[in-house]
Design a protein around this motif. Structure first.
Motif, short mmCIF file in Angstrom:
data_model
loop_
_atom_site.label_atom_id
_atom_site.label_comp_id
_atom_site.label_asym_id
_atom_site.label_seq_id
_atom_site.Cartn_x
_atom_site.Cartn_y
_atom_site.Cartn_z
N ALA A 97 42.33 12.35 -9.09
CA ALA A 97 41.52 11.33 -9.75
C ALA A 97 40.72 10.53 -8.73
O ALA A 97 39.53 10.24 -8.94
CB ALA A 97 42.41 10.41 -10.59
N GLN A 98 41.36 10.17 -7.63
CA GLN A 98 40.68 9.39 -6.60
C GLN A 98 39.54 10.19 -5.95
O GLN A 98 38.45 9.66 -5.71
CB GLN A 98 41.69 8.96 -5.54
N ARG A 99 39.80 11.48 -5.73
CA ARG A 99 38.77 12.31 -5.13
C ARG A 99 37.60 12.49 -6.09
O ARG A 99 36.43 12.42 -5.68
CB ARG A 99 39.35 13.67 -4.74
N ALA A 100 37.91 12.73 -7.37
CA ALA A 100 36.85 12.89 -8.36
C ALA A 100 36.07 11.60 -8.56
O ALA A 100 34.84 11.63 -8.76
CB ALA A 100 37.45 13.36 -9.69
N GLU A 101 36.76 10.47 -8.49
CA GLU A 101 36.08 9.18 -8.64
C GLU A 101 35.08 8.96 -7.51
O GLU A 101 33.96 8.49 -7.73
CB GLU A 101 37.11 8.05 -8.67
N ARG A 102 35.48 9.31 -6.30
CA ARG A 102 34.56 9.19 -5.16
C ARG A 102 33.36 10.12 -5.34
O ARG A 102 32.22 9.75 -5.06
CB ARG A 102 35.29 9.52 -3.85
N LEU A 103 33.63 11.33 -5.84
CA LEU A 103 32.55 12.29 -6.05
C LEU A 103 31.58 11.78 -7.11
O LEU A 103 30.35 11.90 -6.96
CB LEU A 103 33.15 13.64 -6.49
N ALA A 104 32.11 11.18 -8.18
CA ALA A 104 31.27 10.63 -9.23
C ALA A 104 30.43 9.46 -8.73
O ALA A 104 29.27 9.29 -9.14
CB ALA A 104 32.12 10.20 -10.42
N ALA A 105 31.00 8.66 -7.84
CA ALA A 105 30.25 7.53 -7.28
C ALA A 105 29.09 8.01 -6.42
O ALA A 105 28.00 7.42 -6.44
CB ALA A 105 31.19 6.65 -6.46
N GLU A 106 29.31 9.12 -5.71
CA GLU A 106 28.28 9.66 -4.84
C GLU A 106 27.26 10.50 -5.62
O GLU A 106 26.08 10.56 -5.25
CB GLU A 106 28.92 10.52 -3.75
N HIS A 107 27.72 11.11 -6.72
CA HIS A 107 26.86 11.98 -7.53
C HIS A 107 27.05 11.63 -9.00
O HIS A 107 27.69 12.38 -9.75
CB HIS A 107 27.19 13.45 -7.27
N PRO A 108 26.50 10.52 -9.44
CA PRO A 108 26.74 10.06 -10.82
C PRO A 108 26.19 10.98 -11.91
O PRO A 108 26.55 10.82 -13.07
CB PRO A 108 26.04 8.69 -10.85
N ASP A 109 25.34 11.93 -11.53
CA ASP A 109 24.80 12.87 -12.51
C ASP A 109 25.58 14.18 -12.56
O ASP A 109 25.15 15.14 -13.22
CB ASP A 109 23.32 13.17 -12.22
N ASP A 110 26.72 14.24 -11.90
CA ASP A 110 27.54 15.45 -11.87
C ASP A 110 28.60 15.38 -12.97
O ASP A 110 29.57 14.62 -12.86
CB ASP A 110 28.21 15.58 -10.50
N PRO A 111 28.46 16.14 -14.05
CA PRO A 111 29.44 16.06 -15.14
C PRO A 111 30.84 16.47 -14.72
O PRO A 111 31.84 15.94 -15.23
CB PRO A 111 28.88 17.00 -16.21
#
Length: 257
Positions: A97-111
């Motif tokens: 979850a933490q890794r995915a959250e960081r990824l979403a913050a960096e790439h907010p358009d990545d579903p």
């Protein structure tokens, strides 16, 4: 990381880069993941589909940011189906979850980033109890992330089903009135989302399993026979990869219970 439990049918699935590329649409009908352009990432997906989940995490990580999705997915699927010890399982979900959250913050358009954040946090929430997770505000984060996933990728069948399951579990745990007023969970929305998930990916064992569970939570024991029919459909499916093999096994467990 500590050695993981091996996939019990290691060797049953013998995907290679060519077969994964050829069958990509079938293998990823649930998550609508685009095919990778990086050969290292494709190799990581081959490991995932063959059930080498630990190796897939390592290979995805070695491929850098491009391999983050396969690494996170492999970790989540392993934790959900193969890790039997409670603390390591929860730790794996939190880390994912933490890794995915960081990824979403960096790439907010990545579903995919939003979906795997919701998935990992949702499975963690189920493990500690849905009521406790709601009290900690985790339910709202899961719901928001799944809605974001669907907005970005309307064909994400797994996100539809996961969001439907959120509605069903909240209603089941706190009742229709509180679920609707406090958490925005509604029976009609849950049923509609399950139907859409099934329409998008009718050959998915997990779609059928979650729909069956959700149907009973939303409609009560009067729907148990219909739920059993959905479990039977899931057990009759021919799994395309290791993940689906595990999901068919989960369907058999549910039907037996």
């Amino acid at each position: 990381m500590a050695r993981w439990t091996a996939f019990p049918q290691r060797g049953e699935f013998r995907h290679d880069p060519a077969s994964v590329a050829r069958d990509w649409a079938r293998l990823h009908a649930g998550d609508a993941e685009p095919p990778p352009s990086d050969e290292r990432v494709l190799e990581a997906w081959v490991l995932f589909h063959n059930g080498a989940f630990e190796e897939a995490v390592e290979a995805g990580g070695a491929a850098g940011e491009a391999g983050a999705t396969v690494a996170i997915k492999a970790q989540c699927i392993y934790a959900n189906y193969l890790e039997r010890k409670e603390k390591p399982r929860l730790d794996l979900f939190l880390e994912a979850a933490q890794r995915a959250e960081r990824l979403a913050a960096e790439h907010p358009d990545d579903p995919a980033a939003w979906y795997w954040y919701a998935y990992a946090l949702g499975r963690y929430s189920q493990a500690i109890s849905v009521v406790q997770a709601l009290a900690q505000g985790l339910g709202g984060k899961v719901k928001d992330a799944l809605e974001r996933t669907i907005a970005l990728q309307p064909r994400h069948a797994d996100a539809h089903v996961a969001l439907a399951t959120f509605h069903a579990e909240v209603i089941d745990k706190v009742g229709t009135l509180i679920a609707g007023m406090t958490y925005g969970a509604k029976k009609e929305t849950g049923l509609r989302l399950f139907e859409e998930g099934l329409r998008l990916n009718p050959k998915s064992p997990i779609v059928l399993v979650e729909y069956a569970r959700g149907l009973v939570m939303l409609e009560g024991e009067k729907k148990q026979s219909e739920a059993n029919r959905l479990y039977e459909q899931a057990t009759a499916l021919q799994p395309a990869d290791a993940m689906e093999w595990l999901q068919v096994g989960r369907a058999r467990e549910q039907l037996a219970n």
